[in-house]
Write a protein that holds these residues in place. Structure first.
Motif, PDB file in Angstrom:
ATOM      1  N   ASP A  59       0.868  -1.179   0.000  1.00 48.09           N
ATOM      2  CA  ASP A  59       0.000   0.000   0.000  1.00 48.09           C
ATOM      3  C   ASP A  59       0.902   1.226   0.000  1.00 48.09           C
ATOM      4  O   ASP A  59       2.021   1.187   0.521  1.00 48.09           O
ATOM      5  CB  ASP A  59      -0.889  -0.018   1.249  1.00 48.09           C
ATOM      6  CG  ASP A  59      -1.942   1.074   1.264  1.00 48.09           C
ATOM      7  OD1 ASP A  59      -2.212   1.693   0.207  1.00 48.09           O
ATOM      8  OD2 ASP A  59      -2.507   1.330   2.341  1.00 48.09           O
ATOM      9  N   ARG A 107      -0.132   4.445   1.190  1.00 52.71           N
ATOM     10  CA  ARG A 107      -0.413   5.282   2.359  1.00 52.71           C
ATOM     11  C   ARG A 107      -0.220   4.470   3.626  1.00 52.71           C
ATOM     12  O   ARG A 107      -1.071   3.661   3.998  1.00 52.71           O
ATOM     13  CB  ARG A 107      -1.827   5.839   2.287  1.00 52.71           C
ATOM     14  CG  ARG A 107      -1.987   6.815   1.148  1.00 52.71           C
ATOM     15  CD  ARG A 107      -3.304   7.520   1.216  1.00 52.71           C
ATOM     16  NE  ARG A 107      -3.404   8.456   0.105  1.00 52.71           N
ATOM     17  CZ  ARG A 107      -4.368   9.323  -0.046  1.00 52.71           C
ATOM     18  NH1 ARG A 107      -5.335   9.399   0.847  1.00 52.71           N
ATOM     19  NH2 ARG A 107      -4.386  10.139  -1.075  1.00 52.71           N
ATOM     20  N   THR A 147      -3.728   0.287  -4.005  1.00 50.79           N
ATOM     21  CA  THR A 147      -4.096   1.625  -3.570  1.00 50.79           C
ATOM     22  C   THR A 147      -5.594   1.845  -3.691  1.00 50.79           C
ATOM     23  O   THR A 147      -6.228   1.312  -4.601  1.00 50.79           O
ATOM     24  CB  THR A 147      -3.341   2.709  -4.366  1.00 50.79           C
ATOM     25  OG1 THR A 147      -3.725   3.995  -3.880  1.00 50.79           O
ATOM     26  CG2 THR A 147      -3.624   2.625  -5.853  1.00 50.79           C
ATOM     27  N   GLY A 148      -6.106   2.618  -2.796  1.00 53.35           N
ATOM     28  CA  GLY A 148      -7.501   3.032  -2.874  1.00 53.35           C
ATOM     29  C   GLY A 148      -7.642   4.404  -3.480  1.00 53.35           C
ATOM     30  O   GLY A 148      -8.751   4.913  -3.642  1.00 53.35           O
ATOM     31  N   TYR A 149      -6.513   5.028  -3.823  1.00 56.69           N
ATOM     32  CA  TYR A 149      -6.509   6.414  -4.294  1.00 56.69           C
ATOM     33  C   TYR A 149      -5.663   6.570  -5.559  1.00 56.69           C
ATOM     34  O   TYR A 149      -4.687   7.316  -5.571  1.00 56.69           O
ATOM     35  CB  TYR A 149      -5.943   7.325  -3.191  1.00 56.69           C
ATOM     36  CG  TYR A 149      -6.623   7.132  -1.868  1.00 56.69           C
ATOM     37  CD1 TYR A 149      -7.804   7.797  -1.578  1.00 56.69           C
ATOM     38  CD2 TYR A 149      -6.095   6.265  -0.910  1.00 56.69           C
ATOM     39  CE1 TYR A 149      -8.444   7.616  -0.358  1.00 56.69           C
ATOM     40  CE2 TYR A 149      -6.729   6.082   0.309  1.00 56.69           C
ATOM     41  CZ  TYR A 149      -7.898   6.756   0.576  1.00 56.69           C
ATOM     42  OH  TYR A 149      -8.535   6.574   1.774  1.00 56.69           O
ATOM     43  N   PRO A 150      -6.003   5.884  -6.637  1.00 58.76           N
ATOM     44  CA  PRO A 150      -5.135   5.929  -7.824  1.00 58.76           C
ATOM     45  C   PRO A 150      -4.998   7.324  -8.434  1.00 58.76           C
ATOM     46  O   PRO A 150      -3.922   7.675  -8.913  1.00 58.76           O
ATOM     47  CB  PRO A 150      -5.787   4.944  -8.789  1.00 58.76           C
ATOM     48  CG  PRO A 150      -7.196   4.825  -8.332  1.00 58.76           C
ATOM     49  CD  PRO A 150      -7.177   5.050  -6.845  1.00 58.76           C
ATOM     50  N   GLN A 151      -6.056   8.120  -8.431  1.00 57.72           N
ATOM     51  CA  GLN A 151      -5.948   9.465  -9.017  1.00 57.72           C
ATOM     52  C   GLN A 151      -5.087  10.365  -8.141  1.00 57.72           C
ATOM     53  O   GLN A 151      -4.207  11.067  -8.636  1.00 57.72           O
ATOM     54  CB  GLN A 151      -7.334  10.104  -9.222  1.00 57.72           C
ATOM     55  CG  GLN A 151      -8.053   9.631 -10.470  1.00 57.72           C
ATOM     56  CD  GLN A 151      -8.564   8.202 -10.357  1.00 57.72           C
ATOM     57  OE1 GLN A 151      -8.945   7.747  -9.278  1.00 57.72           O
ATOM     58  NE2 GLN A 151      -8.568   7.480 -11.455  1.00 57.72           N
ATOM     59  N   GLU A 152      -5.332  10.338  -6.821  1.00 55.16           N
ATOM     60  CA  GLU A 152      -4.576  11.198  -5.913  1.00 55.16           C
ATOM     61  C   GLU A 152      -3.100  10.799  -5.850  1.00 55.16           C
ATOM     62  O   GLU A 152      -2.246  11.625  -5.576  1.00 55.16           O
ATOM     63  CB  GLU A 152      -5.168  11.141  -4.492  1.00 55.16           C
ATOM     64  CG  GLU A 152      -6.549  11.736  -4.386  1.00 55.16           C
ATOM     65  CD  GLU A 152      -7.650  10.695  -4.591  1.00 55.16           C
ATOM     66  OE1 GLU A 152      -7.412   9.651  -5.248  1.00 55.16           O
ATOM     67  OE2 GLU A 152      -8.766  10.935  -4.115  1.00 55.16           O
ATOM     68  N   GLU A 153      -2.802   9.545  -6.108  1.00 55.74           N
ATOM     69  CA  GLU A 153      -1.431   9.058  -6.008  1.00 55.74           C
ATOM     70  C   GLU A 153      -0.788   8.857  -7.377  1.00 55.74           C
ATOM     71  O   GLU A 153       0.215   8.167  -7.503  1.00 55.74           O
ATOM     72  CB  GLU A 153      -1.416   7.758  -5.198  1.00 55.74           C
ATOM     73  CG  GLU A 153      -1.829   8.005  -3.759  1.00 55.74           C
ATOM     74  CD  GLU A 153      -2.012   6.737  -2.950  1.00 55.74           C
ATOM     75  OE1 GLU A 153      -2.218   5.660  -3.543  1.00 55.74           O
ATOM     76  OE2 GLU A 153      -1.961   6.832  -1.725  1.00 55.74           O
ATOM     77  N   VAL A 202      -6.130  -1.629  -7.795  1.00 49.91           N
ATOM     78  CA  VAL A 202      -6.978  -0.661  -7.109  1.00 49.91           C
ATOM     79  C   VAL A 202      -7.873  -1.400  -6.126  1.00 49.91           C
ATOM     80  O   VAL A 202      -8.453  -2.440  -6.451  1.00 49.91           O
ATOM     81  CB  VAL A 202      -7.829   0.133  -8.128  1.00 49.91           C
ATOM     82  CG1 VAL A 202      -8.763   1.099  -7.433  1.00 49.91           C
ATOM     83  CG2 VAL A 202      -6.917   0.876  -9.103  1.00 49.91           C
ATOM     84  N   LYS A 203      -7.942  -0.855  -4.899  1.00 50.66           N
ATOM     85  CA  LYS A 203      -8.827  -1.424  -3.879  1.00 50.66           C
ATOM     86  C   LYS A 203     -10.263  -1.076  -4.224  1.00 50.66           C
ATOM     87  O   LYS A 203     -10.511   0.009  -4.725  1.00 50.66           O
ATOM     88  CB  LYS A 203      -8.494  -0.839  -2.502  1.00 50.66           C
ATOM     89  CG  LYS A 203      -7.135  -1.224  -1.982  1.00 50.66           C
ATOM     90  CD  LYS A 203      -6.921  -0.540  -0.642  1.00 50.66           C
ATOM     91  CE  LYS A 203      -5.546  -0.794  -0.091  1.00 50.66           C
ATOM     92  NZ  LYS A 203      -5.336  -0.064   1.157  1.00 50.66           N
TER      93      LYS A 203
END
Length: 159
Positions: free
Chosen positions: A65, A67, A93-99, A116-117
């Motif tokens: 992960d 984060r 990751t649960g935040y592909p756009q932010e990361e 992606v989670k």
């Protein structure tokens, strides 16, 4: 003693997978699925424990992960590379756009896949198996780091 116990645990398994996620329940569910598929697993819920788990060189694949409390997933990956441990890594990751920026850096560093989670367990098992496969002689001759990273996989719930 710890190294001996790890060696005994690995006998008869398909390899050691380190699962790193700050959500302990999620990490344990992935580890349970991997164990059911014949892998030995280690679980870490922060960056420092991930480094501890991987430093002995027994980890064949890391599911990471980004984060994490303390040292981030990117930091873990970079520290292991600095230590000379090139552990094939699949990012979850649960935040592909932010990361996106971090994922771009990791792909340039030879990360082997992004999921992606929530993670589809069957897809995770396929990716882990593909990542574990040794390079072919053609890959070595061509100077390649191995097969192309798998595509981003997502939108299915962990089972």
């Amino acid at each position: 003693v710890k190294d001996i116990l790890r060696a005994i645990e690995r006998v008869g398994t398909r390899g050691v997978v380190l699962v790193v996620d700050d959500d302990e329940d999620f990490a344990e569910s992935l580890a349970e699925a991997l164990r059911a598929a014949g892998y030995s697993t280690l679980v870490a819920c922060d960056g420092d424990r991930a480094l501890e788990g991987a430093r002995d060189g027994s980890v064949e694949v890391m599911v990471l992960d980004l984060r994490l409390p303390g040292l981030s997933g990117l930091g873990v990956y970079q520290e292991l590379r600095r230590a000379g441990l090139a552990v094939p890594t699949v990012v979850v990751t649960g935040y592909p756009q932010e990361e996106a920026a971090t994922l771009h850096v990791l792909k340039a560093l030879d990360i082997r896949g992004v999921m992606v989670k929530p993670v589809d367990i069957r897809a995770l098992l396929r990716v882990v198996e593909e990542v574990r496969e040794p390079k072919t002689s053609r890959d070595v001759q061509a100077g390649s780091a191995g097969p192309e990273p798998p595509p981003v996989v997502g939108d299915r719930k962990a089972r």
